[in-house]
Design a protein around this motif. Structure first.
Motif, PDB file in Angstrom:
ATOM      1  N   PHE A 116      27.530 -77.498 -12.082  1.00  0.00           N
ATOM      2  CA  PHE A 116      27.025 -76.455 -11.197  1.00  0.00           C
ATOM      3  C   PHE A 116      25.498 -76.464 -11.130  1.00  0.00           C
ATOM      4  CE2 PHE A 116      31.146 -74.628 -12.412  1.00  0.00           C
ATOM      5  CZ  PHE A 116      31.643 -74.255 -11.169  1.00  0.00           C
ATOM      6  N   LEU A 117      24.964 -76.021  -9.988  1.00  0.00           N
ATOM      7  CA  LEU A 117      23.536 -75.821  -9.823  1.00  0.00           C
ATOM      8  C   LEU A 117      23.249 -74.324  -9.852  1.00  0.00           C
ATOM      9  CD1 LEU A 117      20.686 -76.905  -9.179  1.00  0.00           C
ATOM     10  CD2 LEU A 117      21.287 -76.759  -6.738  1.00  0.00           C
ATOM     11  N   LEU A 118      22.491 -73.893 -10.853  1.00  0.00           N
ATOM     12  CA  LEU A 118      22.049 -72.500 -11.014  1.00  0.00           C
ATOM     13  C   LEU A 118      23.216 -71.500 -10.938  1.00  0.00           C
ATOM     14  CD1 LEU A 118      18.825 -72.640  -8.793  1.00  0.00           C
ATOM     15  CD2 LEU A 118      19.009 -72.913 -11.279  1.00  0.00           C
ATOM     16  N   PRO A 119      24.213 -71.645 -11.801  1.00  0.00           N
ATOM     17  CA  PRO A 119      25.334 -70.697 -11.775  1.00  0.00           C
ATOM     18  C   PRO A 119      24.974 -69.364 -12.425  1.00  0.00           C
ATOM     19  CG  PRO A 119      25.631 -72.235 -13.568  1.00  0.00           C
ATOM     20  CD  PRO A 119      24.380 -72.675 -12.846  1.00  0.00           C
ATOM     21  N   THR A 120      25.518 -68.288 -11.906  1.00  0.00           N
ATOM     22  CA  THR A 120      25.360 -66.952 -12.491  1.00  0.00           C
ATOM     23  C   THR A 120      26.701 -66.246 -12.417  1.00  0.00           C
ATOM     24  OG1 THR A 120      24.729 -65.957 -10.360  1.00  0.00           O
ATOM     25  CG2 THR A 120      22.940 -66.762 -11.769  1.00  0.00           C
ATOM     26  N   GLN A 130      32.063 -61.762 -10.449  1.00  0.00           N
ATOM     27  CA  GLN A 130      31.794 -62.725  -9.380  1.00  0.00           C
ATOM     28  C   GLN A 130      30.830 -63.779  -9.907  1.00  0.00           C
ATOM     29  OE1 GLN A 130      29.254 -62.061  -5.621  1.00  0.00           O
ATOM     30  NE2 GLN A 130      31.363 -61.921  -4.861  1.00  0.00           N
ATOM     31  N   MET A 131      31.210 -65.027  -9.717  1.00  0.00           N
ATOM     32  CA  MET A 131      30.357 -66.148 -10.079  1.00  0.00           C
ATOM     33  C   MET A 131      29.752 -66.727  -8.813  1.00  0.00           C
ATOM     34  SD  MET A 131      31.389 -69.696 -12.014  1.00  0.00           S
ATOM     35  CE  MET A 131      30.224 -71.069 -12.042  1.00  0.00           C
ATOM     36  N   ASN A 132      28.447 -67.043  -8.868  1.00  0.00           N
ATOM     37  CA  ASN A 132      27.746 -67.639  -7.732  1.00  0.00           C
ATOM     38  C   ASN A 132      26.964 -68.859  -8.190  1.00  0.00           C
ATOM     39  OD1 ASN A 132      28.050 -65.487  -5.426  1.00  0.00           O
ATOM     40  ND2 ASN A 132      27.510 -64.316  -7.253  1.00  0.00           N
ATOM     41  N   TRP A 133      26.736 -69.797  -7.283  1.00  0.00           N
ATOM     42  CA  TRP A 133      25.958 -70.993  -7.579  1.00  0.00           C
ATOM     43  C   TRP A 133      25.405 -71.555  -6.279  1.00  0.00           C
ATOM     44  CZ3 TRP A 133      31.185 -70.424  -7.775  1.00  0.00           C
ATOM     45  CH2 TRP A 133      31.971 -71.205  -6.914  1.00  0.00           C
ATOM     46  N   GLU A 134      24.547 -72.566  -6.388  1.00  0.00           N
ATOM     47  CA  GLU A 134      23.962 -73.204  -5.211  1.00  0.00           C
ATOM     48  C   GLU A 134      24.672 -74.523  -4.937  1.00  0.00           C
ATOM     49  OE1 GLU A 134      19.728 -73.422  -5.174  1.00  0.00           O
ATOM     50  OE2 GLU A 134      19.473 -71.326  -5.785  1.00  0.00           O
ATOM     51  N   ASN A 135      24.662 -74.913  -3.691  1.00  0.00           N
ATOM     52  CA  ASN A 135      25.402 -76.107  -3.278  1.00  0.00           C
ATOM     53  C   ASN A 135      24.629 -77.377  -3.618  1.00  0.00           C
ATOM     54  OD1 ASN A 135      27.242 -77.831  -2.170  1.00  0.00           O
ATOM     55  ND2 ASN A 135      27.021 -77.121  -0.064  1.00  0.00           N
ATOM     56  N   ASN A 136      25.185 -78.198  -4.482  1.00  0.00           N
ATOM     57  CA  ASN A 136      24.586 -79.499  -4.794  1.00  0.00           C
ATOM     58  C   ASN A 136      25.530 -80.638  -4.437  1.00  0.00           C
ATOM     59  OD1 ASN A 136      26.403 -78.915  -6.840  1.00  0.00           O
ATOM     60  ND2 ASN A 136      25.115 -79.709  -8.499  1.00  0.00           N
ATOM     61  N   SER A 137      26.409 -80.396  -3.461  1.00  0.00           N
ATOM     62  CA  SER A 137      27.299 -81.460  -2.984  1.00  0.00           C
ATOM     63  C   SER A 137      26.461 -82.645  -2.506  1.00  0.00           C
ATOM     64  CB  SER A 137      28.159 -80.951  -1.823  1.00  0.00           C
ATOM     65  OG  SER A 137      28.924 -79.842  -2.218  1.00  0.00           O
ATOM     66  N   GLY A 138      26.872 -83.839  -2.904  1.00  0.00           N
ATOM     67  CA  GLY A 138      26.132 -85.035  -2.523  1.00  0.00           C
ATOM     68  C   GLY A 138      25.128 -85.482  -3.570  1.00  0.00           C
ATOM     69  N   GLN A 139      24.863 -84.642  -4.570  1.00  0.00           N
ATOM     70  CA  GLN A 139      23.992 -85.041  -5.663  1.00  0.00           C
ATOM     71  C   GLN A 139      24.788 -85.894  -6.646  1.00  0.00           C
ATOM     72  OE1 GLN A 139      22.421 -81.792  -7.965  1.00  0.00           O
ATOM     73  NE2 GLN A 139      21.644 -83.138  -9.584  1.00  0.00           N
ATOM     74  N   GLY A 140      24.416 -87.141  -6.779  1.00  0.00           N
ATOM     75  CA  GLY A 140      25.182 -88.040  -7.648  1.00  0.00           C
ATOM     76  C   GLY A 140      26.623 -88.134  -7.174  1.00  0.00           C
ATOM     77  N   ASN A 141      27.568 -87.862  -8.091  1.00  0.00           N
ATOM     78  CA  ASN A 141      28.985 -87.953  -7.727  1.00  0.00           C
ATOM     79  C   ASN A 141      29.584 -86.602  -7.348  1.00  0.00           C
ATOM     80  OD1 ASN A 141      29.112 -86.700 -10.201  1.00  0.00           O
ATOM     81  ND2 ASN A 141      30.171 -88.366 -11.268  1.00  0.00           N
TER      82      ASN A 141
END
Length: 213
Positions: A116-120, A130-141
């Motif tokens: 995850f990127l910056l999960p809270t 509620q869990m939230n995070w930022e989209n890092n799709s496409g980063q590495g695998n």
């Protein structure tokens, strides 16, 4: 220890004379009976046994998760065995001469998938989170289709709740509701992702201890 090849007698289980027969990983094995000993274990050995039991009792409820997502098999060791070894060596401290599981050092998954990127995680009332995070799709695998998982543990109740394959990585938010018997209790949270095929997982991240409203 020797393996019994299937013949006219086949395998057997239990004690016969000075040997015992067992089925281990699908193989019929014979081994000699352990020698009786009057040796008293040292204090160090006793403490290691206590630590081991503490870790086993803690991990057993989430054994299916560990067997699916904790690293890779190491020789004859299962993923659960690997997780047990990791926890024993990295997530146990001594407090007042007793072993204590250090929650922030516990891992519930271990792998090479980008996490995850910056999960809270935050309470939303009504024993919900509620869990939230930022989209890092496409980063590495990392792929947008990777699935979100949450593992919750209440030390006071010695109880786990596991939420698997909740939403995909690109949804960026996930909601859970804990049973009402968690109300007023402190709960630890870990999150990880697995690929859509479940062939890969990220190393879990500890999201802290939070009180259920």
């Amino acid at each position: 220890m020797a393996e019994i090849k299937k013949g006219i007698l086949g395998g057997f289980s239990g004690k016969v004379g000075t040997v015992v027969g067992v089925n281990w990983r699908g193989k019929d094995i014979i081994r000699s009976l352990p020698k009786a000993t009057k040796r008293v274990p040292s204090d160090l050995q006793l403490m290691q046994q206590i630590k081991f039991k503490k870790v086993i009792d803690f991990l057993q409820p989430i054994r299916p998760v560990l067997n699916a997502y904790f690293g890779s098999k190491a020789g004859l060791l299962s993923r659960y065995n690997v997780a047990t070894s990791y926890t024993l060596g990295n997530a146990v401290d001594m407090v007042d001469d007793l072993p204590v599981i250090v929650m922030q050092r516990v891992l519930v998954s271990k792998g090479d998938l980008v996490g995850f990127l910056l999960p809270t995680i935050d309470t939303v009332g009504g024993n919900g989170f509620q869990m939230n995070w930022e989209n890092n799709s496409g980063q590495g695998n990392a792929k947008s289709t990777d699935m979100t998982n949450l593992v919750c543990y209440c030390e006071e109740l010695n109880s786990f709740e596991v939420f698997q394959n909740m939403v995909s990585r690109d949804v960026l938010t996930a909601d859970i509701v804990l049973p009402t018997y968690y109300n007023g209790k402190k709960v630890n949270f870990w999150a990880f992702l697995n690929s859509q095929t479940k062939a890969m997982a990220s190393t879990s991240i500890y999201l802290g201890e939070h009180t259920v409203v």
